[in-house]
Design an enzyme around this catalytic site. Structure first.
Site, short mmCIF file in Angstrom:
data_model
loop_
_atom_site.label_atom_id
_atom_site.label_comp_id
_atom_site.label_asym_id
_atom_site.label_seq_id
_atom_site.Cartn_x
_atom_site.Cartn_y
_atom_site.Cartn_z
N GLU A 1 54.63 69.98 33.07
CA GLU A 1 55.41 71.15 33.47
C GLU A 1 54.55 72.24 34.08
O GLU A 1 55.07 73.18 34.70
CB GLU A 1 56.17 71.72 32.26
CG GLU A 1 57.30 70.83 31.74
CD GLU A 1 58.46 70.73 32.72
OE1 GLU A 1 58.54 71.58 33.64
OE2 GLU A 1 59.27 69.81 32.57
N GLU B 1 47.07 53.35 18.40
CA GLU B 1 46.64 54.58 17.74
C GLU B 1 45.61 54.33 16.64
O GLU B 1 45.00 55.28 16.14
CB GLU B 1 47.83 55.31 17.15
CG GLU B 1 48.49 54.60 15.97
CD GLU B 1 49.64 55.41 15.40
OE1 GLU B 1 49.49 55.89 14.26
OE2 GLU B 1 50.66 55.55 16.08
#
Length: 294
Positions: free
Chosen positions: A82, A113
Site C-alpha cells: 500500500e 516457517e
C-alpha cells in the site's frame, strides 16, 4: 511450548462456541475485538522507537523489510504494497517477505516457517545491508523463520524490530526494538488471524504511516505524494490540491496537468505563484516537506 502462550489459551467466554447463535458469535467477537486497541496502546513507547528508527533508516537511504509466516507474513506484505500508491514510494522501499515465498500468500506452504535457514536466505537474497530495518512479525513470538531472519539481520548490522502478541516472546531476544502486544486468548482457540492479526495490522499501520509523515510524504493530514494510477486517485489528487490551496476544481485540474500530476508540486505552484521548475527546486531544498518549502 504452546501451553505457555496466551494466544493459545482457551477463551472461557466461547467454551460453547459451537452451540452459540450466529448473532451471539458476532457479539462476542466484537466485544473481544474492543480489547485490542487498549493492548496496542500499552506498547506505544516501543512502537514509537520502531517508527523513529524507520524514519532514520529511510532518510539515510535504507529500506523497511517486514517478514513473517502465514497471517503475519501476509499482513506485512499488505502494509508494504500500500505504500507506493499512498505515498509515492518505490516498490523496493517498503517490502514484505513471507515464509514459503509468493505461493504462500494464497495458500499455506507446510513447514516453511519451521526453518531458521529459510529466514536468513530470504533476507540474504534481498542483499540486506546495514542501512536497512527488518521487522519480524509472529503472533506466537517463536516462529523459527523469523528468528533466523533476525539473527541474519543482526549479523549484517541491519536494525531489527519485532512484533509479537505474547509477552516475553522468543523473537524479542533477537530484536533491537521488540513490540509485544498481549492480545490474549482468541474466541476460536489458537486462531491468531483474529485479535492477534488485528493488533499486528494496527501496529503496522502506525509504523508505516508515522514513518512516511516523518520523511515528508504528508502535508497537514493529506497524502500529497499519492500516485494517480486510477480514476479514483486522479480525483483524490485534485481534491487534495483544492483542500491545500482553497482553489477551485478547474484550477486544481489545470495546475496538476502542468505539474505532471505531482500533487506536491501543484500545491507549491499555486500557493507561491511560481513555475513548475521553481516549485521542484523549493521541494528539493526542503527535502520534500511541503510546509518547509512554503
Amino acid at each position: 511450548m504452546l501451553d505457555k502462550l496466551t494466544t493459545e489459551e482457551r477463551n472461557s467466554r466461547t467454551a460453547n462456541l459451537d452451540e452459540m447463535t450466529t448473532l451471539e458469535i458476532l457479539e462476542v467477537m466484537n466485544e473481544e475485538d474492543h480489547t485490542v486497541p487498549a493492548s496496542v496502546k500499552k506498547e506505544l513507547p516501543n512502537i514509537e522507537q520502531v517508527a523513529k528508527k524507520a524514519i532514520q533508516v529511510l532518510k539515510q537511504g535504507g529500506r523497511i523489510i517486514y517478514f513473517g509466516a502465514g497471517t503475519s507474513g501476509r499482513l506485512g506484505i499488505l502494509d508494504a504494497v500500500e505504500c507506493p500508491p499512498t505515498f509515492g514510494t518505490p516498490s523496493t522501499l517498503v517490502t514484505g517477505l513471507i515464509a514459503g515465498g509468493q505461493d504462500a500468500i494464497m495458500k499455506a506452504v507446510e513447514g516453511a516457517e519451521d526453518s531458521e535457514e529459510f529466514g536468513a536466505e530470504d533476507l540474504a537474497s534481498m542483499q540486506l545491508s546495514s542501512k536497512d530495518l527488518v521487522i519480524g512479525i509472529a503472533a506466537s513470538g517463536r516462529t523459527p523463520y523469523v528468528i533466523g531472519g533476525l539473527k541474519y539481520a543482526k549479523k549484517v548490522g541491519a536494525a531489527t524490530g519485532s512484533i509479537s502478541c505474547n509477552k516475553d516472546a522468543k523473537i524479542s531476544k533477537y530484536a533491537e526494538f521488540p513490540i509485544e502486544v498481549k492480545t490474549g486468548s482468541e474466541i476460536l482457540t489458537g486462531s491468531t488471524r483474529l485479535k492477534a492479526g488485528t493488533a499486528q495490522k494496527l501496529v503496522l499501520n502506525m509504523i508505516s504511516t508515522s514513518a512516511m509523515a516523518g520523511i515528508g510524504k504528508v502535508y497537514k493530514n493529506l497524502m500529497v505524494d499519492v500516485q494517480s494510477t486510477n480514476e479514483k486517485l486522479i480525483e483524490r489528487a485534485k481534491r487534495i490540491v483544492m483542500d491545500s490551496t482553497e482553489c477551485k476544481y478547474e484550477q486544481a485540474a489545470e495546475v496538476l496537468e502542468r505539474a505532471n500530476g505531482e500533487v506536491k508540486t501543484a500545491i507549491i505552484m499555486i500557493l507561491t505563484n511560481c513555475s513548475y521548475d521553481e516549485a521542484k527546486d523549493r521541494l528539493k531544498s526542503a527535502d520534500g516537506f511541503v510546509r518547509k518549502a512554503l
